[in-house]
Design a protein around this motif. Sequence first.
Motif, PDB file in Angstrom:
ATOM      1  N   THR A 142      51.338  29.044  47.623  1.00 27.77           N
ATOM      2  CA  THR A 142      52.184  29.765  46.661  1.00 27.77           C
ATOM      3  C   THR A 142      51.509  29.829  45.295  1.00 27.77           C
ATOM      4  N   GLY A 143      50.180  29.698  45.296  1.00 25.60           N
ATOM      5  CA  GLY A 143      49.447  29.841  44.047  1.00 25.60           C
ATOM      6  C   GLY A 143      49.649  31.201  43.405  1.00 25.60           C
ATOM      7  N   PHE A 144      49.957  32.212  44.210  1.00 27.41           N
ATOM      8  CA  PHE A 144      50.149  33.559  43.666  1.00 27.41           C
ATOM      9  C   PHE A 144      51.317  33.628  42.686  1.00 27.41           C
ATOM     10  N   LEU A 145      52.204  32.627  42.735  1.00 33.25           N
ATOM     11  CA  LEU A 145      53.363  32.616  41.839  1.00 33.25           C
ATOM     12  C   LEU A 145      53.053  31.979  40.488  1.00 33.25           C
ATOM     13  N   GLU A 146      51.881  31.366  40.354  1.00 30.25           N
ATOM     14  CA  GLU A 146      51.540  30.704  39.102  1.00 30.25           C
ATOM     15  C   GLU A 146      51.149  31.716  38.031  1.00 30.25           C
ATOM     16  N   HIS A 147      51.156  31.271  36.780  1.00 29.38           N
ATOM     17  CA  HIS A 147      50.607  32.077  35.694  1.00 29.38           C
ATOM     18  C   HIS A 147      49.095  31.892  35.717  1.00 29.38           C
ATOM     19  N   PHE A 148      48.365  32.941  36.071  1.00 26.69           N
ATOM     20  CA  PHE A 148      46.917  32.837  36.254  1.00 26.69           C
ATOM     21  C   PHE A 148      46.216  32.533  34.925  1.00 26.69           C
ATOM     22  N   ILE A 149      45.108  31.800  35.019  1.00 25.73           N
ATOM     23  CA  ILE A 149      44.267  31.524  33.862  1.00 25.73           C
ATOM     24  C   ILE A 149      42.917  32.192  34.064  1.00 25.73           C
ATOM     25  N   TRP A 150      42.167  32.358  32.985  1.00 23.41           N
ATOM     26  CA  TRP A 150      40.825  32.907  33.090  1.00 23.41           C
ATOM     27  C   TRP A 150      39.909  31.903  33.784  1.00 23.41           C
ATOM     28  N   PRO A 151      39.110  32.335  34.759  1.00 22.76           N
ATOM     29  CA  PRO A 151      38.152  31.409  35.381  1.00 22.76           C
ATOM     30  C   PRO A 151      37.010  31.036  34.448  1.00 22.76           C
ATOM     31  N   ALA A 152      36.748  31.868  33.465  1.00 26.30           N
ATOM     32  CA  ALA A 152      35.769  31.586  32.415  1.00 26.30           C
ATOM     33  C   ALA A 152      36.158  32.454  31.222  1.00 26.30           C
ATOM     34  N   TYR A 175      35.314  46.962  40.746  1.00 24.36           N
ATOM     35  CA  TYR A 175      36.681  46.503  40.988  1.00 24.36           C
ATOM     36  C   TYR A 175      37.008  45.198  40.278  1.00 24.36           C
ATOM     37  N   GLY A 176      36.080  44.685  39.472  1.00 26.28           N
ATOM     38  CA  GLY A 176      36.335  43.406  38.827  1.00 26.28           C
ATOM     39  C   GLY A 176      36.403  43.509  37.323  1.00 26.28           C
ATOM     40  N   VAL A 177      36.587  42.349  36.695  1.00 23.77           N
ATOM     41  CA  VAL A 177      36.443  42.218  35.250  1.00 23.77           C
ATOM     42  C   VAL A 177      35.257  41.293  35.025  1.00 23.77           C
ATOM     43  N   ASP A 178      34.304  41.757  34.239  1.00 21.97           N
ATOM     44  CA  ASP A 178      33.085  40.992  33.964  1.00 21.97           C
ATOM     45  C   ASP A 178      33.260  40.201  32.667  1.00 21.97           C
ATOM     46  N   VAL A 179      32.897  38.930  32.734  1.00 27.06           N
ATOM     47  CA  VAL A 179      32.920  38.072  31.557  1.00 27.06           C
ATOM     48  C   VAL A 179      31.485  37.639  31.273  1.00 27.06           C
ATOM     49  N   ALA A 180      30.965  38.021  30.118  1.00 27.49           N
ATOM     50  CA  ALA A 180      29.583  37.701  29.764  1.00 27.49           C
ATOM     51  C   ALA A 180      29.498  36.238  29.340  1.00 27.49           C
ATOM     52  N   VAL A 181      28.877  35.428  30.191  1.00 25.31           N
ATOM     53  CA  VAL A 181      28.715  34.000  29.912  1.00 25.31           C
ATOM     54  C   VAL A 181      27.296  33.584  30.334  1.00 25.31           C
ATOM     55  N   PRO A 182      26.752  32.543  29.726  1.00 26.65           N
ATOM     56  CA  PRO A 182      25.406  32.090  30.104  1.00 26.65           C
ATOM     57  C   PRO A 182      25.381  31.557  31.534  1.00 26.65           C
ATOM     58  N   VAL A 187      33.003  27.695  36.246  1.00 20.80           N
ATOM     59  CA  VAL A 187      33.990  28.666  36.719  1.00 20.80           C
ATOM     60  C   VAL A 187      35.166  27.882  37.283  1.00 20.80           C
ATOM     61  N   HIS A 188      36.381  28.196  36.820  1.00 24.94           N
ATOM     62  CA  HIS A 188      37.578  27.451  37.194  1.00 24.94           C
ATOM     63  C   HIS A 188      38.466  28.278  38.113  1.00 24.94           C
ATOM     64  N   ALA A 189      39.181  27.615  38.996  1.00 18.63           N
ATOM     65  CA  ALA A 189      40.151  28.298  39.850  1.00 18.63           C
ATOM     66  C   ALA A 189      41.279  28.842  38.972  1.00 18.63           C
ATOM     67  N   PRO A 190      41.558  30.151  39.041  1.00 18.50           N
ATOM     68  CA  PRO A 190      42.611  30.725  38.194  1.00 18.50           C
ATOM     69  C   PRO A 190      44.020  30.365  38.647  1.00 18.50           C
ATOM     70  N   PRO A 274      45.830  37.250  27.503  1.00 19.15           N
ATOM     71  CA  PRO A 274      44.783  37.818  26.648  1.00 19.15           C
ATOM     72  C   PRO A 274      43.610  36.849  26.517  1.00 19.15           C
ATOM     73  N   MET A 275      42.408  37.397  26.507  1.00 21.37           N
ATOM     74  CA  MET A 275      41.225  36.556  26.346  1.00 21.37           C
ATOM     75  C   MET A 275      41.290  35.870  24.979  1.00 21.37           C
ATOM     76  N   PRO A 276      41.097  34.548  24.930  1.00 17.75           N
ATOM     77  CA  PRO A 276      41.138  33.850  23.631  1.00 17.75           C
ATOM     78  C   PRO A 276      40.187  34.487  22.633  1.00 17.75           C
ATOM     79  N   ALA A 277      40.658  34.648  21.399  1.00 16.99           N
ATOM     80  CA  ALA A 277      39.847  35.312  20.377  1.00 16.99           C
ATOM     81  C   ALA A 277      38.549  34.563  20.129  1.00 16.99           C
ATOM     82  N   ALA A 278      38.575  33.240  20.205  1.00 18.05           N
ATOM     83  CA  ALA A 278      37.373  32.448  19.935  1.00 18.05           C
ATOM     84  C   ALA A 278      36.293  32.689  20.973  1.00 18.05           C
TER      85      ALA A 278
END
Length: 281
Positions: A142-152, A175-182, A187-190, A274-278
């Motif tokens: 039932t993870g689909f019911l959680e409030h998802f977080i950013w994996p990075a 089909y994805g959202v790209d997050v520019a990271v080193p 990477v965290h489970a959302p 929303p992606m954290p401003a920092a």
Amino acid sequence: MRALIAAALLFATILTASAASVDELPAGVSLRGDWQEGEVLFGKAPAGSKLWFDDRALRLTPAGDFVFGINRDAPDSAELRVQLPGAAVVSYRHAVARREYDIQHIDGLPPKMVSPPPGVYDRIRADQREVSAARKYEGDSTGFLEHFIWPATGRISGVYGSQRILNGEPKQPHYGVDVAVPIGTEVHAPADGVVVLANPDMYFTGGTLMIDHGYGLQSAFLHLSRLLVGKGQQVRQGDVIALSGMTGRATGPHLDWRMNWYEARVDAQKLAPPMPAAATP
């Protein structure tokens, strides 16, 4: 056995084909989300209800929760059929809102930049079969019911639905959202789920993980440099599952986070806050 299956399918077809149309959902049935391309909608119905989204029967949790997703380039409208306990089937149809996508035309490229070399097609087909099998997983998380977080977190460098047309040939949309990271970023489970695919070296997507969040909703994480979990492993929201990279056909270091509801491609960014401003210099 085949005769029984055929009879059951015929009965279901007759049952749903005769559904009466309604302008509002029946009492006790609620929905949250927008009827728009790429959206995921969450609902609740009384225990014992039966529901169908277009041609797929929906699975309900014991508490009556359900979920469905609307594909990119979906038809102009979609149908949700509902049968409350002891009641007839009713049909609720809703318009699907269109989205504008970024379409980029690039001409004059050498052929090798447009299509893969012939020698890798067997490998690509094997990758596709593995992904297809993972999408058929029917999990009870039932993870689909959680409030998802950013994996990075980081600058968003690519968005859902965008598409390139190379030398006049339309390529598959992004089909994805790209997050520019080193490279090497955690990477965290959302959300909670179970790992249904863990492949360190796919042709297009390189190191690839897929997590089933239950009831058809899955996340995929592409171009990873290292996988830290294995197929069949249960994960909790926030667990470190991989390190980001630029493996496969990536052109720079980033995390490509995608989501599916079964075969429907949905927009992961719509489920995240929303992606954290920092994180977005």
